[in-house]
Design an enzyme around this catalytic site. Structure first.
Site, short mmCIF file in Angstrom:
data_model
loop_
_atom_site.label_atom_id
_atom_site.label_comp_id
_atom_site.label_asym_id
_atom_site.label_seq_id
_atom_site.Cartn_x
_atom_site.Cartn_y
_atom_site.Cartn_z
N LEU A 53 0.67 -0.90 -0.06
CA LEU A 53 0.56 -0.67 0.04
C LEU A 53 1.17 1.31 -0.03
CD1 LEU A 53 -2.46 -1.21 2.73
CD2 LEU A 53 -3.48 -0.56 0.08
N ASP A 54 0.35 2.57 -0.68
CA ASP A 54 1.47 3.25 -0.88
C ASP A 54 1.73 4.30 0.55
OD1 ASP A 54 1.95 2.51 -3.71
OD2 ASP A 54 -0.36 4.19 -3.70
N SER A 55 2.61 4.67 0.92
CA SER A 55 1.84 5.57 2.08
C SER A 55 1.11 6.03 2.95
CB SER A 55 3.55 6.18 2.32
OG SER A 55 3.65 7.18 1.17
N SER A 57 -2.12 5.66 1.34
CA SER A 57 -2.94 5.23 1.44
C SER A 57 -2.60 3.91 3.01
CB SER A 57 -2.89 3.70 0.14
OG SER A 57 -2.97 4.30 -0.94
#
Length: 202
Positions: A53-55, A57
């Site tokens: 997961l992106d930072s 998200s």
């Protein structure tokens, strides 16, 4: 092709984590970064994240030391859906929702068939430490989107492609393993039992 049923190993670790906003899905801190990483949450030794997961998200992240689970969850032929709640800018039309379902072109390649729907009510989520951007004359809405592929920042790119940029993104389920049933607040984690793992792989 016959798909072999996944059986958890007794000597392996399987963890569900509610990743908070602003946390990197890695254990090493990139040079020059001041962001928090997974080392801050006391995970057992040798586990790693399955997918990312992106930072910016949030939501359900699986960690394990069993490489078989990585293959089982991430290979497209297994088609395990990942479900997200996305707060988007603008009110999506029925046509825009249908485009998300049938596929949009991102980076020259069409996305696979997906499931998408407009949520009538805002989902009950913990507040984000950094509030989403609000613009006075532009409405926001929440959509639910389920994908069976995991391209880089795919949900954000898909919603932007139909004219509804994502402002907040939370992964709420993998297969039938649901973040709300796990009762995990942001930053909390728990070991998964055989039933949990079975739900995830349905």
């Amino acid at each position: 092709m016959t798909l072999v049923k996944f059986r958890p190993s007794l000597n392996k670790t399987y963890i569900a984590f509610n990743k908070p906003y602003g946390v990197l899905c890695q254990f090493t801190v990139p040079e020059g970064s001041n962001k928090k990483t997974l080392t801050a949450f006391g995970f057992p030794k040798d586990v790693y994240s399955v997918g990312r997961l992106d930072s910016d998200s949030e939501g359900l992240l699986i960690l394990t030391d069993d490489g078989r689970l990585n293959s089982k969850l991430l290979f497209p032929e297994h088609s395990h859906p990942r479900t997200y709640f996305a707060c988007v800018e603008n009110m999506p039309t029925a046509e825009q929702i249908q485009k998300l379902c049938s596929g949009v072109i991102i980076e020259g390649k069409k996305t696979l068939l997906a499931k998408a729907k407009l949520l009538i009510e805002e989902p009950q989520l913990p507040p984000r430490p950094v509030p989403i951007r609000q613009r006075k004359y532009i409405p926001t809405a929440w959509i639910e989107l389920s994908l069976t592929e995991g391209r880089n920042r795919q949900v954000r790119k898909m919603t932007a492609a139909v004219g509804c940029p994502t402002l907040r993104l939370v992964r709420v389920a993998i297969g039938h393993l649901n973040l709300f049933d796990l009762n995990l607040l942001p930053g909390e984690w728990k070991a998964l039992n055989d039933e949990n793992i079975g739900n995830m792989l349905q």
